[in-house]
Design a protein around this motif. Structure first.
Motif, short mmCIF file in Angstrom:
data_model
loop_
_atom_site.label_atom_id
_atom_site.label_comp_id
_atom_site.label_asym_id
_atom_site.label_seq_id
_atom_site.Cartn_x
_atom_site.Cartn_y
_atom_site.Cartn_z
N LEU A 162 0.89 -1.17 0.00
CA LEU A 162 0.00 0.00 0.00
C LEU A 162 0.92 1.21 0.00
CD1 LEU A 162 -2.96 1.00 0.23
CD2 LEU A 162 -2.63 1.02 2.71
N VAL A 163 0.83 2.03 -1.06
CA VAL A 163 1.89 3.00 -1.33
C VAL A 163 1.37 4.43 -1.44
CG1 VAL A 163 3.87 3.45 -2.84
CG2 VAL A 163 2.96 1.12 -2.67
N ASN A 164 2.11 5.38 -0.87
CA ASN A 164 1.87 6.81 -1.02
C ASN A 164 2.77 7.31 -2.15
OD1 ASN A 164 1.21 9.57 -0.56
ND2 ASN A 164 2.98 9.79 0.76
N TYR A 165 2.26 7.22 -3.38
CA TYR A 165 3.10 7.51 -4.54
C TYR A 165 2.19 7.91 -5.70
CZ TYR A 165 6.79 6.59 -8.04
OH TYR A 165 7.70 6.68 -9.04
N THR B 91 -3.21 10.89 -7.88
CA THR B 91 -2.07 11.41 -7.14
C THR B 91 -2.48 11.78 -5.72
OG1 THR B 91 -1.08 12.24 -9.18
CG2 THR B 91 -0.28 13.20 -7.12
N PRO B 92 -1.81 11.23 -4.70
CA PRO B 92 -2.12 11.63 -3.34
C PRO B 92 -1.89 13.13 -3.15
CG PRO B 92 -0.73 9.68 -3.35
CD PRO B 92 -0.77 10.21 -4.75
N THR B 93 -2.66 13.73 -2.28
CA THR B 93 -2.53 15.15 -1.98
C THR B 93 -1.33 15.36 -1.06
OG1 THR B 93 -4.91 15.43 -2.16
CG2 THR B 93 -3.70 17.17 -1.01
N GLY C 141 -1.55 17.34 2.63
CA GLY C 141 -2.94 17.17 3.01
C GLY C 141 -3.25 15.74 3.39
N ASN C 142 -4.49 15.52 3.80
CA ASN C 142 -4.95 14.19 4.20
C ASN C 142 -5.36 13.37 3.00
OD1 ASN C 142 -4.77 14.51 7.08
ND2 ASN C 142 -6.47 15.93 6.92
N ASN C 143 -5.10 12.09 3.07
CA ASN C 143 -5.46 11.13 2.03
C ASN C 143 -6.07 9.90 2.68
OD1 ASN C 143 -4.08 12.13 -0.64
ND2 ASN C 143 -2.61 12.49 1.01
N LYS C 144 -6.94 9.24 1.91
CA LYS C 144 -7.50 7.97 2.32
C LYS C 144 -7.37 7.03 1.12
CE LYS C 144 -10.85 9.96 5.51
NZ LYS C 144 -12.27 10.09 5.86
N VAL C 145 -6.82 5.85 1.37
CA VAL C 145 -6.60 4.89 0.30
C VAL C 145 -6.98 3.50 0.78
CG1 VAL C 145 -4.16 4.54 0.90
CG2 VAL C 145 -4.93 4.08 -1.43
#
Length: 139
Positions: A36-39, A60-62, A65-69
């Protein structure tokens, strides 16, 4: 569960960087993994026997800021949803055998150390439906 599952993360991204979590084989962590990647290029990645099985990009993750994946995985049935987007899917691929979870890195903590903050990380031992993935990532 060796045959299916779902990872869900809520996190604050400080930079487009690395692994939020990875399920991996402790003997062959570079060859057998579910990430599970923040990329910006992909958020879900599966490799079995050093062969890529699924690489799913849902936007594209923000950064800043906050992200949900949410990333769901099962043989021939992979899906990822980022920030309530309709899930990206892949219907071809095998599952690796994994025996541990790394949080904030991969390959035993040696690579791709996350520079962002995980607010919540959840694991489900079932492959959740695509509609539920999208709902879990609603901003």
């Amino acid at each position: 569960n060796q045959t299916e599952g779902t990872l869900v993360a809520h996190y604050y991204s400080t930079v487009d960087d690395s692994y939020i979590a990875q399920l991996e084989n402790s003997v062959t962590p570079g060859d057998d993994k579910i990430g599970l990647v923040n990329y910006s290029a992909y958020q879900g990645y599966v490799e079995t026997g050093n062969s890529g099985q699924a690489s799913l990009d849902n936007g594209t993750p923000t950064v800043g800021g906050n992200n949900k994946v949410a990333f769901a995985f099962k043989a021939n049935d992979f899906a990822v949803s980022l920030n309530s987007a309709s899930p990206s899917i892949d219907t071809s691929g095998t599952m690796p055998t994994v025996d541990r979870m790394m949080i904030g890195s991969r390959h035993g903590g040696a690579y791709d150390v996350l520079k962002s903050t995980i607010k919540q990380l959840s694991y489900y031992n079932k492959r959740l439906p695509n509609a539920q993935l999208q709902g879990l990532t609603h901003q």
